[in-house]
Design an enzyme around this catalytic site. Sequence first.
Site, PDB file in Angstrom:
ATOM      1  N   ASP A 150       0.860  -1.237  -0.027  1.00  0.00           N
ATOM      2  CA  ASP A 150       0.206   0.130  -0.457  1.00  0.00           C
ATOM      3  C   ASP A 150       0.960   1.050  -0.077  1.00  0.00           C
ATOM      4  OD1 ASP A 150      -1.775  -1.817   0.480  1.00  0.00           O
ATOM      5  OD2 ASP A 150      -2.605  -0.580   1.634  1.00  0.00           O
ATOM      6  N   LYS A 204      -6.657   3.573  -3.063  1.00  0.00           N
ATOM      7  CA  LYS A 204      -7.336   3.202  -1.346  1.00  0.00           C
ATOM      8  C   LYS A 204      -7.716   4.570  -1.052  1.00  0.00           C
ATOM      9  CE  LYS A 204      -5.267   2.205   2.870  1.00  0.00           C
ATOM     10  NZ  LYS A 204      -3.799   1.316   3.502  1.00  0.00           N
ATOM     11  N   LYS A 260     -10.629  -0.059  -1.903  1.00  0.00           N
ATOM     12  CA  LYS A 260     -10.086   0.445  -0.763  1.00  0.00           C
ATOM     13  C   LYS A 260     -10.062   1.480   0.133  1.00  0.00           C
ATOM     14  CE  LYS A 260      -6.746  -1.071   3.122  1.00  0.00           C
ATOM     15  NZ  LYS A 260      -5.291  -2.012   2.777  1.00  0.00           N
TER      16      LYS A 260
END
Length: 251
Positions: free
Chosen positions: A98, A161, A193
């Site tokens: 991430d 995300k 996400k």
Amino acid sequence: MSDTDLLKGLIGCLDLTNLNDDCDSAAIAALCAKAQTPHGNVAAVCIYPRFVAEAKDHLSGTGIKVVTVVNFPDGGEDTVAVEAATRQALADGADEIDLVMAYKALAEGRPGFAETQIVRIKRICGDTLLKVILETGELQDAETIRKAADVALAAGADFLKTSTGKVATNATLDAAEILLTAIAETDKTIGFKPAGGIKTSSDAIAYFDVAKRIRGDAAPNPALFRLGASSVLDAMIASIEGREETKGAGY
């Protein structure tokens, strides 16, 4: 699909997270144990890079992925350092990365820098899943959030995300709508996400409902949808088991 069945599916889409400053080995062991529930395992645990090898050991044989963060939480511009951190995380066994986008550079009118950094990290990741954190709460306006989404998608992000969970405003349904619309307008299979501030079963279901409405997601699928949270799992299990939810603190 009943809410109970939906929540069971969403447990399998959860990136159970501990990115607390005081996280230690005991907390990682507890997180990895918690990730294995009577209603199914979560998709992944999301932790700091220094704990990747430990988490891999704890989760061996479970099928639960180990996610770690780079360029976190500031979204800085030292790309060489981010590259080194990514290589080390992969060497330690991280299954997914991430990456915090250099969102301040983008907001300052330098989207090319942000895009190039993502391209370079994706090159290192190869087939390893790369989720790009846009920090939508700091970008604030819809036009800038959409620009960030388009930049990340062009640079090779496998997932968009929303947030780090470390700023005042994290995931919002408005931001989710922008990111999912950007994804839907591509011809690519890209995941989404939301993260930060997801505390209740209703929160979790609301984000999935946006994905279902915009992309037509028929059922929770961790290849396309994740929830980043530390405290929502307890609430989801309570709801599944017919108990009163307690709104937890944390990411």
